[in-house]
Scaffold this active site. Structure first.
Site, short mmCIF file in Angstrom:
data_model
loop_
_atom_site.label_atom_id
_atom_site.label_comp_id
_atom_site.label_asym_id
_atom_site.label_seq_id
_atom_site.Cartn_x
_atom_site.Cartn_y
_atom_site.Cartn_z
CE1 TYR A 196 -10.07 4.10 7.46
CE2 TYR A 196 -10.42 6.44 7.88
CZ TYR A 196 -9.57 5.36 7.72
OH TYR A 196 -8.21 5.54 7.84
N GLY A 218 0.82 -1.19 0.00
CA GLY A 218 0.00 0.00 0.00
C GLY A 218 0.86 1.25 0.00
CG PHE A 219 0.36 6.19 -0.05
CD1 PHE A 219 1.55 6.59 -0.64
CD2 PHE A 219 -0.37 7.13 0.66
CE1 PHE A 219 2.01 7.90 -0.52
CE2 PHE A 219 0.07 8.44 0.79
CZ PHE A 219 1.26 8.82 0.21
CB ILE A 220 1.35 4.39 4.63
CG1 ILE A 220 0.60 5.71 4.39
CG2 ILE A 220 2.21 4.48 5.90
CD1 ILE A 220 -0.49 5.99 5.40
CE LYS A 229 -7.41 2.63 10.52
NZ LYS A 229 -6.53 1.46 10.31
#
Length: 339
Positions: A155, A13-15, A159
């Site tokens: 979402y 993924g991006f991170i 979290k």
């Protein structure tokens, strides 16, 4: 000295990609886990992963973090010093139409991570949370010690649930755990569903961009390598269970009953959305056509991080200016897509 080992979920993924790159550069051995889901262009994930695979100290397993026995097996075989759990179903708006995917990836997936950590305890478990956990809070900058019970999207609710789940495991099984709340991360190799990517693409194609809340929005934009710097430094800031609440410093989110802490990683400034768009226009040399719209469901008008706890724990403060970070992304985008 033995090579330190990190297990990174969501490594393609991006991170996860940027974090894995940094850990490898620092001499870590990295085991990645990624499901390569098609929430966005899988080719982007494959190209990130191909870059990581150039290192002999990286290997990846393609599987779902929520799969029964997946995390337990990886941790039993790899014996990681640090587990950095980034794998999740992302996106505020997508959670309105596809909430079940958030239950599976974010709730069940994090449960699997916690269970694996219970049986194969790492020196430090680090879990990604989000600034969206602050929900409808209006006191800014957001501090980790604020009460956060008014999440505005499913979402964000998943979290925040991860934070609470992790606290119970930290308390019951003495697992040193840090959750870090991200603030609007951006940069090269970013996700196509994020504003910077969408704006850049639309402007180059001569299409209008959707500007929500009629532009009256602000975000604490955090450049991805600044975020990664914060995560890497937090690996060695291992929380310990205090003997008494009086041992906890003012402003520290350390739990009075568990080795558990929440830390903001943000740029410590709230930048108006129109200023962010102006930075994109400046780098592209093109003025955007703007379609001003009402606020989207589940969104908040502003975010702003108090990152003083991160500074106290690590001596580090993110500092990349929006103009510089946007320029780096635009340059990457034009090179990647040859436009």
């Amino acid at each position: 000295m033995a090579t330190r080992r990190a297990l990174v979920t969501g490594s393609s993924g991006f991170i996860g990609f940027h974090l894995s790159q940094r850990l490898l550069a620092d001499g870590w051995e990295v085991l990645g886990l990624d499901a390569m889901t098609d929430y966005y262009d899988v080719t982007l994930k494959e190209r990130r992963e191909a870059m990581l695979n150039q290192s002999p100290n990286f290997r990846v397993v393609h599987d779902r973090v929520e799969g029964a026995g997946v995390m337990d097996g990886l941790m039993a075989d790899f014996h990681p010093d640090a587990v950095i759990h980034l794998a999740a179903q992302a996106g505020v708006r997508y959670s309105i139409d596809n909430p079940e995917s958030y239950v599976e990836a974010n709730l069940i997936g994090t449960f699997r991570v916690l269970e694996a950590a219970r049986h194969h305890k790492p020196a430090h478990l680090l879990i990604a949370s989000t600034s969206s956990a602050y929900g409808a809070n209006e006191t800014m900058p957001y501090a980790e010690t604020q009460k956060c019970d008014t999440q505005m999207s499913f979402y964000a609710a998943t979290k925040k649930s991860n934070e609470v789940m992790a606290h119970s495991y930290a308390h019951l099984f003495d697992i040193p755990t840090t959750l870090f709340r991200f603030f609007t991360v951006y940069g090269p190799w970013g996700r196509p569903d994020m504003a910077l990517f969408k704006f850049t693409k639309a402007i180059l194609e001569g299409k209008p961009i959707d500007v929500y809340n009629h532009g009256e929005m602000a975000r604490d934009f955090t450049y991805v390598t600044d975020l990664v710097d914060g995560i890497v430094r937090l690996i060695d800031a291992i929380p310990t269970r205090p003997n008494a609440a009086s041992e906890i410093a003012e402003g520290d989110s350390l739990s009075p009953v568990a080795p558990h802490r929440i830390v903001n990683i943000g740029n410590s400034q709230s930048v108006p959305l129109m200023e962010f768009i102006a930075a994109i226009e400046a780098r592209l040399g093109i003025e955007a056509q703007k379609n001003f719209m009402d606020m989207q469901a589940g969104d908040v008008p502003a975010t702003w991080a108090d990152a003083s706890l991160l500074m106290r724990l690590t001596g580090y403060k993110p500092q990349t200016a929006v103009q510089d970070g946007v320029a780096a992304f635009v340059d990457w985008y034009r090179d990647y897509y040859r436009c």
